[in-house]
Design a protein around this motif. Structure first.
Motif, PDB file in Angstrom:
ATOM      1  N   ALA A   1      14.161  -5.162   4.198  1.00  0.00           N
ATOM      2  CA  ALA A   1      13.669  -6.545   4.220  1.00  0.00           C
ATOM      3  C   ALA A   1      12.147  -6.476   4.151  1.00  0.00           C
ATOM      4  N   THR A   2      11.538  -7.541   3.652  1.00  0.00           N
ATOM      5  CA  THR A   2      10.073  -7.562   3.610  1.00  0.00           C
ATOM      6  C   THR A   2       9.566  -8.776   4.378  1.00  0.00           C
ATOM      7  N   LYS A   3       8.331  -8.647   4.857  1.00  0.00           N
ATOM      8  CA  LYS A   3       7.754  -9.728   5.675  1.00  0.00           C
ATOM      9  C   LYS A   3       6.581 -10.311   4.891  1.00  0.00           C
TER      10      LYS A   3
ATOM     11  N   VAL B   1       6.707  -7.248  -2.879  1.00  0.00           N
ATOM     12  CA  VAL B   1       8.098  -7.304  -2.389  1.00  0.00           C
ATOM     13  C   VAL B   1       8.949  -6.297  -3.161  1.00  0.00           C
ATOM     14  N   ARG B   2       8.806  -6.307  -4.483  1.00  0.00           N
ATOM     15  CA  ARG B   2       9.622  -5.395  -5.307  1.00  0.00           C
ATOM     16  C   ARG B   2       9.303  -3.934  -5.005  1.00  0.00           C
ATOM     17  N   GLU B   3       8.031  -3.629  -4.876  1.00  0.00           N
ATOM     18  CA  GLU B   3       7.653  -2.217  -4.632  1.00  0.00           C
ATOM     19  C   GLU B   3       8.175  -1.719  -3.293  1.00  0.00           C
ATOM     20  N   LEU B   4       8.068  -2.570  -2.266  1.00  0.00           N
ATOM     21  CA  LEU B   4       8.544  -2.127  -0.942  1.00  0.00           C
ATOM     22  C   LEU B   4      10.068  -2.034  -0.933  1.00  0.00           C
ATOM     23  N   GLU B   5      10.723  -2.971  -1.606  1.00  0.00           N
ATOM     24  CA  GLU B   5      12.189  -2.869  -1.712  1.00  0.00           C
ATOM     25  C   GLU B   5      12.585  -1.598  -2.452  1.00  0.00           C
ATOM     26  N   ASN B   6      11.886  -1.314  -3.542  1.00  0.00           N
ATOM     27  CA  ASN B   6      12.219  -0.106  -4.321  1.00  0.00           C
ATOM     28  C   ASN B   6      11.969   1.172  -3.531  1.00  0.00           C
ATOM     29  N   ALA B   7      11.016   1.106  -2.618  1.00  0.00           N
ATOM     30  CA  ALA B   7      10.730   2.285  -1.785  1.00  0.00           C
ATOM     31  C   ALA B   7      11.798   2.483  -0.711  1.00  0.00           C
TER      32      ALA B   7
ATOM     33  N   SER C   1       0.845  -1.201   0.000  1.00  0.00           N
ATOM     34  CA  SER C   1       0.000   0.000   0.000  1.00  0.00           C
ATOM     35  C   SER C   1       0.875   1.244   0.000  1.00  0.00           C
ATOM     36  N   ASN C   2       0.299   2.338  -0.469  1.00  0.00           N
ATOM     37  CA  ASN C   2       1.028   3.612  -0.429  1.00  0.00           C
ATOM     38  C   ASN C   2       1.329   4.020   1.000  1.00  0.00           C
ATOM     39  N   ALA C   3       0.451   3.613   1.922  1.00  0.00           N
ATOM     40  CA  ALA C   3       0.671   3.977   3.334  1.00  0.00           C
ATOM     41  C   ALA C   3       2.022   3.436   3.807  1.00  0.00           C
ATOM     42  N   VAL C   4       2.338   2.204   3.434  1.00  0.00           N
ATOM     43  CA  VAL C   4       3.619   1.611   3.856  1.00  0.00           C
ATOM     44  C   VAL C   4       4.774   2.227   3.066  1.00  0.00           C
ATOM     45  N   ILE C   5       4.572   2.416   1.778  1.00  0.00           N
ATOM     46  CA  ILE C   5       5.635   3.010   0.955  1.00  0.00           C
ATOM     47  C   ILE C   5       6.035   4.391   1.512  1.00  0.00           C
ATOM     48  N   GLU C   6       5.015   5.174   1.858  1.00  0.00           N
ATOM     49  CA  GLU C   6       5.309   6.518   2.389  1.00  0.00           C
ATOM     50  C   GLU C   6       5.997   6.443   3.763  1.00  0.00           C
TER      51      GLU C   6
ATOM     52  N   ASN D   1       2.738  -6.550   6.062  1.00  0.00           N
ATOM     53  CA  ASN D   1       2.989  -7.855   5.461  1.00  0.00           C
ATOM     54  C   ASN D   1       2.478  -7.909   4.016  1.00  0.00           C
ATOM     55  N   VAL D   2       3.130  -8.724   3.235  1.00  0.00           N
ATOM     56  CA  VAL D   2       2.762  -8.841   1.827  1.00  0.00           C
ATOM     57  C   VAL D   2       2.691 -10.322   1.435  1.00  0.00           C
TER      58      VAL D   2
END
Ligand SMILES: NC(=O)C1=CN([C@@H]2O[C@H](COP(=O)(O)OP(=O)(O)OC[C@H]3O[C@@H](n4cnc5c(N)ncnc54)[C@H](OP(=O)(O)O)[C@@H]3O)[C@@H](O)[C@H]2O)C=CC1
Ligand SMILES: Nc1nc2c(ncn2[C@@H]2O[C@H](COP(=O)(O)O)[C@@H](O)[C@H]2O)c(=O)[nH]1
Length: 327
Positions: free
Chosen positions: A164-166, A154-160, A124-129, A147-148
């Protein structure tokens, strides 16, 4: 996706042993620049971890993530851990007050070594921000986001900027997301982990659905750097959940972070409460986990966790709900 399976559907295939004793096998993992004894972290839930357990785990060389459900205690917690020469690992949400909290840490010159952004629907954008805010305000913190349940997430959160992602939406023992919404990785968490790990360029924490110590080795095989566990840690004498006696037997309460018991209201409830059999001390379980994982490494034909990552496996059956009752 080609194959869909879960923990109970997989058996890892042994390779020739290269050690004379399982004690030669090393279960340690480096995560976020620190070395820990096990690739295992107790869930950041209020019936699983408290300040006392966090302190003990850090002192003993284990990874921990403190929960976020007593927000007013977090700043002093970070200060206290760091004054003792230990690492601080906390959780945050994504609401407005959490932005202020991150700024308050920075104003106080406090940089937690690990910050986990912990919400149900992490893609979500909320997490990215929030990732971007933490990275800008506290650039020294290692940020875990979740969590995803998909490679895109995974890619979007890493790029942000996540370090690490959960991974895990709905496989938890006290989770009812799968039932109430029809969505998630419940029943195929291990396959989802593999799917996500193939896309990841940074570490993954596999979160939820671990029912046996063998599931830790399976998580490592399918791409996890760390494995987050709730129910298997809920029943210890140190566990923060209430102790309950039923017919002369002792139990501990374990409830979901999205349950009405956590929230204090019956709104958007996606978690339940259950009783878990009392099982002695946390230390004994951690030692048993280490021994079992040493044994897994020996069956994998190696001396370190990496040996597990390449073993062959078979799919033995497929079922849903991970052996759990629906409610
Ligand atoms: N791993 C898992 O499968 C799950 C874990 N949980 C755990 O429960 C706890 C509470 O989670 P959560 O409710 O996210 O935290 P919060 O109550 O802090 O909510 C975070 C924000 O996300 C919004 N939100 C929550 N769910 C969704 C959704 N499905 N779609 C869009 N927005 C959403 C909330 O608004 P609003 O409430 O108004 O929608 C709120 O603004 C966490 O610890 C989480 O890890 C919960 C469910 C699943
Ligand atoms: N859907 C929900 N999932 C939840 C809730 N509270 C926690 N969790 C997740 O479960 C794991 C632990 O799983 P276990 O199988 O080891 O017991 C935890 O880390 C969270 O990701 C909830 O209320 N609803």
């Amino acid at each position: 996706m080609e194959n869909v399976f879960d923990y109970e559907d997989i058996q890892l295939i042994p390779a020739k042993c290269v050690v004379n004793s399982r004690s030669e096998c090393d279960t340690s993992i480096t995560f976020g620049g620190r070395k820990f004894k096990l690739p295992v972290v107790p869930a950041n839930m209020q019936t699983i971890i408290d300040e006392t357990i966090a302190l003990k785990l850090a002192e003993e060389g284990y990874f921990y993530i403190m929960h976020r459900f007593q927000p007013e205690k977090r700043l002093d917690f970070v200060k206290d851990m760091q004054e003792r020469g230990l690492y601080a690992s906390i959780s945050v949400g994504v609401k407005e007050e959490e932005y202020r909290f991150i700024e308050e840490l920075a104003t106080n010159n406090l940089t937690p070594e690990y910050i986990t952004i912990d919400i149900a629907h992490g893609h979500s954008n909320a997490v990215i921000e929030m990732i971007q805010h933490i990275k800008k305000t506290l650039p020294g913190s290692f940020v875990i986001a979740g969590n995803v349940g998909t490679p895109e997430a995974v890619r979007e959160l890493e790029n942000a900027g996540a370090d690490a992602t959960k991974v895990g939406i709905g496989p938890g023992k006290v989770c009812i997301t799968k039932i109430k919404t029809g969505f998630g990785t419940g029943g195929w968490q291990l396959a989802a982990l593999r799917w996500c790990a193939k896309a990841a360029s940074k570490p993954i924490i596999a979160d939820g659905g671990i029912r046996t110590h063998g599931d830790i080795a399976k998580s490592v095989r399918f791409g996890a750097s760390m494995v987050m566990i709730g129910s298997l840690f809920a029943g210890h004498e140190e566990s923060p959940g209430e102790t309950v006696e039923r017919d002369g037997k002792l139990y501990k309460e374990y409830f979901g972070s999205a349950s009405e018991f956590q929230k204090g209201e019956r709104k958007n409830v996606e978690g339940k409460k259950m009783l878990v059999e009392h099982r002695g001390s946390l230390k004994d379980t951690l030692i048993e986990m280490e021994q079992d994982l040493q044994s897994s490494i020996s069956y994998a034909g190696g001396k370190t966790l990496d040996a597990i990552r390449n073993v062959d496996y078979v799919i033995v059956k497929n079922s849903i709900f991970n052996g759990d009752k629906v409610y």
